[in-house]
Design a protein around this motif. Structure first.
Motif, short mmCIF file in Angstrom:
data_model
loop_
_atom_site.label_atom_id
_atom_site.label_comp_id
_atom_site.label_asym_id
_atom_site.label_seq_id
_atom_site.Cartn_x
_atom_site.Cartn_y
_atom_site.Cartn_z
N GLN A 149 0.70 -1.46 -0.28
CA GLN A 149 0.12 0.37 0.09
C GLN A 149 0.92 1.23 -0.07
OE1 GLN A 149 -2.72 -0.48 2.85
NE2 GLN A 149 -3.78 -1.93 2.25
N GLY A 150 1.88 1.43 -0.21
CA GLY A 150 2.78 2.16 -0.27
C GLY A 150 3.30 3.10 1.47
N TRP A 151 2.75 2.37 2.56
CA TRP A 151 2.83 2.86 3.67
C TRP A 151 4.72 2.99 4.47
CZ3 TRP A 151 1.36 5.78 7.43
CH2 TRP A 151 2.25 6.10 8.01
N LEU A 200 6.73 3.01 2.01
CA LEU A 200 7.70 4.45 1.44
C LEU A 200 8.01 5.31 2.48
CD1 LEU A 200 6.46 4.44 -2.40
CD2 LEU A 200 8.53 3.02 -1.61
N VAL A 201 6.13 6.04 3.23
CA VAL A 201 6.43 6.83 3.96
C VAL A 201 7.36 6.56 4.96
CG1 VAL A 201 5.04 8.21 5.02
CG2 VAL A 201 3.86 7.10 3.75
N LEU A 237 3.66 11.40 0.84
CA LEU A 237 3.61 11.13 0.14
C LEU A 237 2.13 10.47 -0.61
CD1 LEU A 237 6.18 8.43 0.37
CD2 LEU A 237 6.61 10.97 -0.75
N VAL A 284 0.64 7.48 -1.33
CA VAL A 284 0.04 6.55 -0.90
C VAL A 284 -1.19 5.94 -0.56
CG1 VAL A 284 2.40 6.21 0.22
CG2 VAL A 284 0.13 6.27 1.54
N ALA A 285 -1.30 4.22 -0.91
CA ALA A 285 -2.80 3.64 -1.02
C ALA A 285 -3.05 3.14 0.47
CB ALA A 285 -2.87 2.43 -1.71
N GLY A 286 -2.83 3.34 1.52
CA GLY A 286 -3.09 2.71 2.44
C GLY A 286 -1.68 3.23 3.81
#
Lengths: 252, 307
Positions: free
Chosen positions: A84-86, A88-89, B84, B86-88
């Motif tokens: 989900q890209g978390w 990356l954060v 950023l 982001v999806a979740g």
């Protein structure tokens, strides 16, 4: 600094996972229910080798529970957060990556300890399991520390699986491996072909390590620890390979 | 200001995905204390540029630096906050648990109450993230970016998918942070947003920087309105109306690019009894900068590299 962040990260991870029924219910309820059914209801005091069914299965369902905490807590949560890209954060933040990994490991171990202690209480209260204090301690320690190599394997799964396929993939690894390693039914009662395969599985070595503390295992504890350590190294290496060059491909 | 220590800097950055060139020799500098907008349509390469700047993506050529160093150095991470796309985000932590955790990563974070106040999250601190609306979620992402009181704030499409009210609220929150003297780099596909927030605008089109300048200069060049209508007037007659930049005819529909839509429409009603208005839209960025890129030597490469 890293210790402080790891502590904060662990606390948040524990809080997050505790509020997630999809994690808590399968990881806690399944081992407890299986143990109550196979270990307690179906003749707790019958003998298995030198010990009783209730005592023997306490070790193996303990291993089953611990592996579930590690594979689901690590594997599925990393897959979801990566997909989900978390992640990356987190990577863009000043969080040291090791804090993320350690927090998930400590969280899995905390859940593992909970499962193991609850199983012990069940066994002592309803299965007539009686062990010396030092044996209780060895059993619980072997199981909880045994979560570590499975955290590494969970990390490997989480670094390659998509967020939606991860739970299925974990089950596909977890359930057959547990069965074939004698975690559900003592290995002595399984077909000989299965017993030949078992030593190739990490779950077998955790089960035997736990049984060893009760004097009911095969092989030396040192061998089991060495094999589990090798699996841990393999898991970390596979995860490093899987995450290499991960530049944030995201799945909805 | 020594550019080498600039809060954020891309120089000569090229990034390819297979045959697609996402970024082609992109150079941009965020100077200390300024708000810079990276403006471009969807797919222009803005997110790739931001992720390269943050050290998440490794460029094929060129360098990305924060404060003159590798973006991945822990010291730089501690001076940077990022939002950023982001999806979740984990749903089972509350707003204040999320903010407290991120604040713990930084050496000198803002007090929790201050972060919540700037991000407009007061009263929501005990709500689980999963229970928040889209606008509230975006504010949490903003809170996570500012909670460490970073010197440089990097925001990837901070207001995309927000309704007008939430967008204006987030603008106010970004301005409140800028007022603390910090440097902000944000991406947007909306010229009005870039103009409202930024001192300077860099325009990115198909992976290339096609224009760079003060907000007013870019707005003068890229701004404008497209009026579509049917009219009996000739193209020459339309060109004679003040502030008309371009006219094209597609069957019965005439497309007029103007810097003064109101006076154009008024003039058309007066001059042409058969005039009928179809619609009025903001001039797309591509429209303003396409001529520029088409005349460039990289024309062919650009067309092949629209990522």
């Amino acid at each position: 600094m890293i210790a402080r962040i790891t502590f904060a990260e662990t606390r948040a991870e524990l809080t997050k996972q505790t509020r997630l029924p999809a994690y808590v219910i399968p990881t806690l309820a399944f081992p407890l229910a299986f143990y109550a059914f196979f270990g307690l209801a179906m003749g707790a005091s019958r003998g298995v080798g030198a010990t009783t069914v209730a005592t023997y299965l306490l070790a193996t369902y303990g291993a089953f529970g611990v592996v579930g905490c590690a594979l689901f807590g690590f594997g599925v949560s990393v897959a979801v957060e990566r997909g989900q890209g978390w992640l990356l954060v987190k990577r863009a933040s000043p969080m040291p990556p090791i804090a993320y990994v350690l927090a998930k490991m400590f969280t899995a171990m905390a859940f593992a300890a909970t499962v193991v202690v609850l199983l012990c209480v069940l066994g002592a209260a309803f299965g007539g399991v009686r062990l010396a204090p030092v044996t209780w301690t060895e059993l619980v320690l072997a199981l909880v520390l045994g979560a570590i190599p499975f955290c590494a394997l969970g990390l490997a799964i989480g670094s390659v699986a998509g967020p939606n396929s991860a739970p299925a993939l974990v089950n596909l690894v977890y359930l057959p491996m547990s069965f074939a390693s004698g975690l559900w039914i003592p290995i002595e009662m399984l077909p000989p072909a299965v017993a030949h395969v078992a030593p190739f599985l990490p779950t077998y070595h955790l089960g035997q390590l736990a049984l060893g503390t009760l004097g009911a295992g095969h092989g030396s504890a040192l061998t089991h620890v060495a094999v589990l350590a090798a699996w841990a190294v393999a898991g970390v290496a596979a995860a490093a390979y899987g995450l290499r060059g991960d530049e944030g491909r995201t799945y909805g | 200001m020594d550019d080498h220590d600039a809060p954020a800097r891309l120089s000569g950055v090229t990034k390819r995905y297979g045959t697609i060139t996402a970024l082609h020799e992109v150079a941009l500098t965020l100077r200390a204390g300024e708000t810079l907008a990276l403006l471009g349509p969807n797919g222009a390469g803005k997110t790739t540029a931001i992720r390269t700047l943050l050290g998440i993506i490794t460029p094929d050529a060129g360098t990305a630096t924060l404060f003159g160093r590798d973006p991945r150095s822990p010291r730089n991470r501690a001076r940077t906050g990022a939002m950023l796309q982001v999806a979740g985000v984990p749903a089972t932590l509350t707003v204040s648990e999320h903010v407290r955790l991120f604040a713990s990563y930084y050496p000198r974070p803002l007090p929790l109450a201050e972060t919540l106040a700037i991000a407009g999250l007061r009263g929501l601190e005990h709500r689980l993230y999963g229970e928040l609306s889209g606008g509230q979620r975006q504010r949490v992402a903003f809170a996570l970016a500012i909670c460490g009181d970073p010197d440089a704030l990097i925001l990837d499409e901070p207001t995309s998918a927000l309704d007008v009210e939430s967008r204006l609220a987030l603008w106010a929150q970004i301005r409140a942070y800028v007022a603390r003297g910090r440097s902000v780099l944000l991406t947007t596909h909306d010229l009005a947003e870039a103009d409202a927030l930024a001192d300077r605008i860099v325009v990115l089109l198909a992976g290339q920087v096609v224009a760079e300048g003060s907000s007013s200069a870019i707005k003068a060049r890229a701004g404008g309105t497209i009026v579509r209508c049917s009219t009996g007037l000739s193209v020459d007659q339309l060109h004679a109306i003040p502030d008309v930049d371009a006219v094209s005819r597609d069957g019965n529909v005439v497309r007029i690019t103007t810097r003064a839509a109101d006076s154009l429409v008024r003039a058309l009603y007066v001059q042409d009894p058969s005039f009928a208005l179809i619609d009025v839209t903001a001039r797309p960025l591509e429209d303003a900068f396409l001529a520029l890129t088409q005349s460039s030597a990289n024309h062919a490469e650009l067309l092949g590299g629209a990522a």
